[in-house]
Every structure is written in structure tokens, then in C-alpha cells.
Design a protein around this motif. Structure first.
Motif, PDB file in Angstrom:
ATOM      1  N   HIS A 153      24.168   6.543  43.842  1.00  0.00           N
ATOM      2  CA  HIS A 153      23.258   6.379  45.112  1.00  0.00           C
ATOM      3  C   HIS A 153      22.414   5.283  45.601  1.00  0.00           C
ATOM      4  CE1 HIS A 153      24.368  10.510  46.093  1.00  0.00           C
ATOM      5  NE2 HIS A 153      24.031  11.004  44.952  1.00  0.00           N
ATOM      6  N   HIS A 154      22.253   4.217  44.267  1.00  0.00           N
ATOM      7  CA  HIS A 154      21.501   3.236  44.612  1.00  0.00           C
ATOM      8  C   HIS A 154      22.717   1.955  44.288  1.00  0.00           C
ATOM      9  CE1 HIS A 154      17.288   4.828  44.131  1.00  0.00           C
ATOM     10  NE2 HIS A 154      18.071   5.604  43.560  1.00  0.00           N
ATOM     11  N   ALA A 155      23.793   1.984  44.688  1.00  0.00           N
ATOM     12  CA  ALA A 155      24.710   0.794  45.055  1.00  0.00           C
ATOM     13  C   ALA A 155      24.679  -0.133  43.758  1.00  0.00           C
ATOM     14  CB  ALA A 155      24.389   0.200  46.112  1.00  0.00           C
ATOM     15  N   VAL A 156      24.748   0.530  42.467  1.00  0.00           N
ATOM     16  CA  VAL A 156      24.612  -0.243  41.393  1.00  0.00           C
ATOM     17  C   VAL A 156      26.221  -1.207  41.347  1.00  0.00           C
ATOM     18  CG1 VAL A 156      24.832  -0.307  38.697  1.00  0.00           C
ATOM     19  CG2 VAL A 156      23.132   0.784  40.014  1.00  0.00           C
ATOM     20  N   GLU A 157      26.012  -2.618  41.164  1.00  0.00           N
ATOM     21  CA  GLU A 157      27.069  -3.270  41.143  1.00  0.00           C
ATOM     22  C   GLU A 157      28.123  -2.908  39.921  1.00  0.00           C
ATOM     23  OE1 GLU A 157      24.726  -7.037  42.924  1.00  0.00           O
ATOM     24  OE2 GLU A 157      25.452  -7.258  40.877  1.00  0.00           O
ATOM     25  N   HIS A 158      27.554  -2.350  38.707  1.00  0.00           N
ATOM     26  CA  HIS A 158      28.287  -2.467  37.457  1.00  0.00           C
ATOM     27  C   HIS A 158      27.506  -1.534  36.531  1.00  0.00           C
ATOM     28  CE1 HIS A 158      30.960  -4.649  33.947  1.00  0.00           C
ATOM     29  NE2 HIS A 158      31.430  -3.311  34.406  1.00  0.00           N
ATOM     30  N   LEU A 159      28.092  -0.531  36.161  1.00  0.00           N
ATOM     31  CA  LEU A 159      27.601   0.283  34.761  1.00  0.00           C
ATOM     32  C   LEU A 159      28.420  -0.031  33.789  1.00  0.00           C
ATOM     33  CD1 LEU A 159      25.827   2.373  33.552  1.00  0.00           C
ATOM     34  CD2 LEU A 159      27.425   4.256  34.380  1.00  0.00           C
ATOM     35  N   VAL A 160      27.669  -0.600  32.517  1.00  0.00           N
ATOM     36  CA  VAL A 160      28.262  -0.627  31.286  1.00  0.00           C
ATOM     37  C   VAL A 160      27.712   0.219  30.275  1.00  0.00           C
ATOM     38  CG1 VAL A 160      28.631  -2.080  29.391  1.00  0.00           C
ATOM     39  CG2 VAL A 160      28.620  -3.069  31.474  1.00  0.00           C
ATOM     40  N   TYR A 161      28.377   1.176  29.608  1.00  0.00           N
ATOM     41  CA  TYR A 161      27.800   2.141  28.893  1.00  0.00           C
ATOM     42  C   TYR A 161      28.499   2.185  27.543  1.00  0.00           C
ATOM     43  CZ  TYR A 161      32.235   4.544  29.997  1.00  0.00           C
ATOM     44  OH  TYR A 161      33.446   4.691  30.187  1.00  0.00           O
ATOM     45  N   ALA A 162      27.565   2.676  26.669  1.00  0.00           N
ATOM     46  CA  ALA A 162      28.089   2.758  25.086  1.00  0.00           C
ATOM     47  C   ALA A 162      28.921   3.882  24.878  1.00  0.00           C
ATOM     48  CB  ALA A 162      26.952   2.903  24.237  1.00  0.00           C
ATOM     49  N   SER A 163      30.180   3.576  24.626  1.00  0.00           N
ATOM     50  CA  SER A 163      31.151   4.867  23.644  1.00  0.00           C
ATOM     51  C   SER A 163      31.128   4.540  22.384  1.00  0.00           C
ATOM     52  CB  SER A 163      32.289   4.632  24.514  1.00  0.00           C
ATOM     53  OG  SER A 163      33.401   5.739  23.998  1.00  0.00           O
ATOM     54  N   SER A 164      31.928   4.966  21.588  1.00  0.00           N
ATOM     55  CA  SER A 164      31.950   4.838  20.176  1.00  0.00           C
ATOM     56  C   SER A 164      33.318   4.913  19.605  1.00  0.00           C
ATOM     57  CB  SER A 164      31.093   6.002  19.604  1.00  0.00           C
ATOM     58  OG  SER A 164      31.377   6.003  18.251  1.00  0.00           O
ATOM     59  N   SER A 165      33.473   4.096  18.437  1.00  0.00           N
ATOM     60  CA  SER A 165      34.789   4.108  17.720  1.00  0.00           C
ATOM     61  C   SER A 165      35.136   5.456  17.201  1.00  0.00           C
ATOM     62  CB  SER A 165      34.629   3.018  16.298  1.00  0.00           C
ATOM     63  OG  SER A 165      33.883   3.663  15.602  1.00  0.00           O
TER      64      SER A 165
END
Length: 336
Positions: A116-128
């Protein structure tokens, strides 16, 4: 850029925020300061940059949707690094609800706010840990990850699926990073490097599970942060070579990517302990025990995709990384 970072009182989040501020970004941090481990360590991490003129801090839980919305509305971030999560494999056996609140409900609030806030890129933590019962090494993002062996791992796999949905439906660029055993100064007290350092410094025996046959792709914190920043700067794009009949799990027709981020050099757990002993100047008894529930024998990251796409190049040897970690540990705990 204006970058919102969640988990800025955490291990990786605090290191990332500090580096972003050094390079000139404006950072808004969110953390709930929970007591999963000693909050004093979290406060000490924050103290390194909390007074910076380009840093603002919000004490809030991602499960509080109104608080998340308020942060996005007021700060208007261009990019987001979601590193807040309920961490830990074994703790998920004791308190599964906390993983649902933080890793599922909280991540949904982040996705909605980015949308909803037009973020250009979301990077998020996943896991091994998503690789679960896989035994093919090294672990590749092209491998199936359908057999998690802990709720923590399942929640991280769910995050990847949720992110893809938002990339597909709303064109939100998302990149998931599967972290491999991060260690270094300001690390988490519940992870093996800190537990080993505590026991060795006190001369206490160390429990070594899987009878010492574990190996881990230990990755130094500075190499992790460098990879996260490079990924933030490299906005996910649709994969033009994506084949819907033989899909690559690491990419999509949507602006979606998943990468391993590790050192690509697994180390035997007993070798890691040996280096800790050398740097701390004492040896302790090792009690060899069976595998723990929810644990995996080995981890090894194939980071070729991250090297190719963002130029990721971890360069901290295990010997140098342990030396720096122990130097910090001695200083933090006022040891001779």
C-alpha cells in the motif's frame, strides 16, 4: 535512500542499520525488544547508533498492524529490510505461538504495508533451515524444500510463499535471503558460537550433538551485511528465462528472488570449537550426544546465484572470523 529495517535491536538488523547509516541512508528501525534473550544485549547494540541524526527508532511488535502501518505512513520508506522474526529452531518446539505471531502475522503486516505504500523492494530474512531433511550438498535454491523439520523452518518457507504471492498479485519486488549460521561480534546468546564461548571461558563441558559429526556453513556478520546491502540495491526483476513447465524455485515470472547467503565453506563443528578454544586460551570437555529434534546434520550454501546477480563475495576466513568474535567477546564481558 529511506530504508525501514525491522529487528534493529537484533544481531543482523543492528549491524545492517549501522552500515546503512555509515553510507548515508536514512533508517527507521522497528524492534519489540522482547526477552527471548537478554534485552541488555539488544540495548547495547542499539546504543552504537541510536543517537544518529538519520536514525529513528520505534519500539513495536510486527504483530501490531496499526504500529506497522503508522511506521510506513510516517517514514514513507523506499526500501524495506525485514529481519525481525522469532528465531531459534529448538524454541519453536516449546512456544510455537510466538512463531505464528511474529513470522506469519507480522510478515503479513509488512507485506501489506509494502503493497500500500509503493515500496520499491522488500528484502526479508529466510533461513537455511528451510532445507530441512535435505541431504544433497551444497544446498541450492533450485532444490525442493518441502520437508521442514521444525516449525521455525516451516514459518520461513511460508514467508517465501507469501512473498511470491505479493510479487505475483501486486508487482511488489521481493527478495528472500536464506541465512546460513551467522556469527561474529554482538551475536545472539542462544546460538552455538556464543554458547561455546560462554562454556569455554568458564571451563565447563560442551554438549556436541550428532556425536560431533555436524558441519555448518558459518558466515561472518560483515559478509552477511555486505550481501544484504547489495541485495537491497539490486531490485528483484521477473526472470525472463522462467519456464512455467519446469519452474525454478529461486525465481519467477513475477519480480521475486530467493538466494542463499552463506560462506560456501562448511566447517566441522569440532573444528569451530577448537578455534574457539585456541583464541580463548583453554580447552574443555566435549560431551558427544545424539542429534536433537529439529536439527540437521550439515549445512552448506551454494551462493553462485547471489555471486552472479549482486557480486556477493564472502571473504572472511573462519580463523579470522573467530579471532574477531573472541576479541569482541573478551571486551564485552570484561575478560582478560
Amino acid at each position: 535512500m529511506r530504508i525501514l529495517v525491522t529487528g534493529t535491536a537484533g544481531f543482523v538488523g543492528s549491524a545492517l542499520a549501522e552500515r546503512l547509516l555509515v553510507r548515508g541512508d536514512e533508517v527507521h528501525g522497528i524492534d519489540n525488544h522482547n526477552d527471548y534473550y537478554d534485552p541488555a544485549l539488544k540495548e547495547a547494540r542499539l546504543a552504537r547508533f541510536a543517537g544518529h541524526p538519520r536514525y529513528t527508532h520505534q519500539r513495536a511488535d510486527l504483530a501490531d498492524g496499526e504500529a506497522v502501518e503508522q511506521a510506513f505512513a510516517s517514514f514513507q520508506p523506499q526500501r524495506v529490510a525485514n529481519l525481525a522474526a522469532q528465531a531459534g529452531v529448538r524454541y519453536s518446539l516449546k512456544n510455537p505461538q510466538s512463531y505464528v505471531r511474529s513470522n506469519l502475522v507480522g510478515f503479513t503486516h509488512i507485506l501489506e504495508a509494502c503493497r500500500h505504500h509503493a515500496v520499491e523492494h522488500l528484502v526479508y530474512a529466510s533461513s537455511s533451515s528451510v532445507y530441512g531433511a535435505n541431504r544433497k550438498l551444497p544446498f541450492s535454491v533450485e532444490d525442493p524444500v518441502d520437508h521442514p523439520v521444525s516449525l521455525y523452518a516451516a514459518s520461513k518457507k511460508a514467508n517465501e510463499l507469501m512473498a511470491h504471492t505479493y510479487s505475483h498479485l501486486f508487482g511488489l519486488p521481493t527478495t528472500g535471503l536464506r541465512f546460513f549460521t551467522v556469527y561474529g561480534p554482538w551475536g545472539r546468546p542462544d546460538m552455538s558460537p556464543m554458547l561455546f564461548a560462554d562454556r569455554i571461558s568458564r571451563g565447563e563441558p560442551i554438549d556436541v550433538f550428532n556425536f560431533g559429526n555436524h558441519s555448518r556453513d558459518f558466515t561472518y556478520i560483515d559478509d552477511i551485511v555486505e550481501g544484504v546491502i547489495r541485495t537491497l540495491d539490486h531490485v528483484a526483476q521477473p526472470d525472463p528465462s522462467h519456464d512455467v513447465e519446469q519452474p525454478n524455485p529461486g525465481s519467477s515470472q513475477a519480480p521475486y528472488r530467493v538466494y542463499n547467503i552463506g560462506n560456501d565453506q562448511p566447517v566441522q563443528l569440532l573444528r569451530f570449537i577448537e578455534l574457539m578454544e585456541q583464541n580463548l586460551g583453554r580447552s574443555v570437555e566435549k560431551r558427544l550426544l545424539p542429534m536433537q529434534p529439529g536439527d540437521v546434520p550439515d549445512t552448506w550454501a551454494d551462493v553462485s546465484a547471489l555471486r552472479r546477480d549482486v557480486g556477493y563475495a564472502p571473504n572472511t576466513s573462519i580463523e579470522e572470523g573467530v579471532r574477531r568474535f573472541v576479541a569482541w567477546y573478551r571486551e564485552y564481558h570484561h575478560l582478560p
